[in-house]
Scaffold this active site. Structure first.
Site, PDB file in Angstrom:
ATOM      1  N   SER A   1       0.830  -1.195   0.000  1.00  0.00           N
ATOM      2  CA  SER A   1       0.000   0.000   0.000  1.00  0.00           C
ATOM      3  C   SER A   1       0.874   1.258   0.000  1.00  0.00           C
ATOM      4  O   SER A   1       1.657   1.469  -0.918  1.00  0.00           O
ATOM      5  CB  SER A   1      -0.943  -0.042   1.205  1.00  0.00           C
TER       6      SER A   1
ATOM      7  N   HIS B   1      -2.344  -1.309  -4.337  1.00  0.00           N
ATOM      8  CA  HIS B   1      -3.802  -1.328  -4.471  1.00  0.00           C
ATOM      9  C   HIS B   1      -4.317   0.102  -4.387  1.00  0.00           C
ATOM     10  O   HIS B   1      -3.558   1.042  -4.178  1.00  0.00           O
ATOM     11  CB  HIS B   1      -4.458  -2.229  -3.420  1.00  0.00           C
TER      12      HIS B   1
END
EC number: 3.4.21.92
Length: 201
Positions: A101, A126
């Protein structure tokens, strides 16, 4: 039982006496910083302060950021990223475990050609999750609009720094995409995969 933070001996310049300081403090003095937590405001403020201090201390020496983080807050991540681009020294980013992330976002934010992953490191990208506020209906709509803007900003950075087409980044950010160190290198998130030292003897 936790072992605590190890301490090492350190001698200040112009001082013959030695003191014991924690190992991270010692490594900071060698321009080695660590992101080994969830990215949140306190961690971001510490790293921002250290980047600026080390940048002022010596503009010519690289700063090393070792990353082993599951990610965290978008705004805090952008604060760190923007500071990395602001300071004069190059920031070498090194993934030593997991850069997920916002961790992967900071990994890709290192100086081009100076982004490294250890051989068994994992990288995950993501799209940003909704974690700003506990929302009511109208606030949820406003938050969704803000998240869309942040997602576009994240995607733009990945496109610029990986060389991937924007449609590839947009598609991959729709889900959790895990990459090995070599896959992260092929993707353009890192430039080098570290190799193990030759065995002794």
């Amino acid at each position: 039982m936790p072992i605590g933070v190890p301490r090492v001996r350190f001698q200040y310049r112009r001082d013959r006496s030695r003191v014991w300081i924690d190992i991270y403090n010692r490594l900071y003095r060698e321009r080695c910083l660590f992101l080994a937590h969830v990215v949140e405001s306190q961690i971001a403020n510490q790293l921002v302060g250290l980047f600026i201090y080390l940048g002022v201390q010596d503009e010519t020496k690289d700063i090393f950021l070792f990353i082993n983080s599951p990610g965290g807050g978008i705004i805090s991540g952008f604060a760190i990223y923007d500071t990395m681009q602001f300071v004069r020294p190059d920031i070498q980013t090194i993934c030593v475990g997991l850069a997920a992330s916002m961790g992967s976002f900071l990994l890709v934010g290192g100086a081009i050609t100076k982004r490294l992953a250890f051989p068994h490191a994992r990288v995950m990208i993501h799209q940003p999750m909704s974690a700003f506020f506990e929302t009511q209906t109208v606030e949820a709509i406003l938050e969704a609009e803000e998240l869309l803007k942040l997602r576009e900003s994240l995607a733009k950075v990945y496109v610029q720094r990986t060389g991937k087409p924007d449609w590839v980044i947009a598609e991959d950010m729709e889900r959790d995409v895990f990459l090995s160190a070599t896959e992260a290198q092929s993707y353009g998130i890192v430039d080098v995969v570290g190799v193990a030292l030759a065995s002794k003897g």
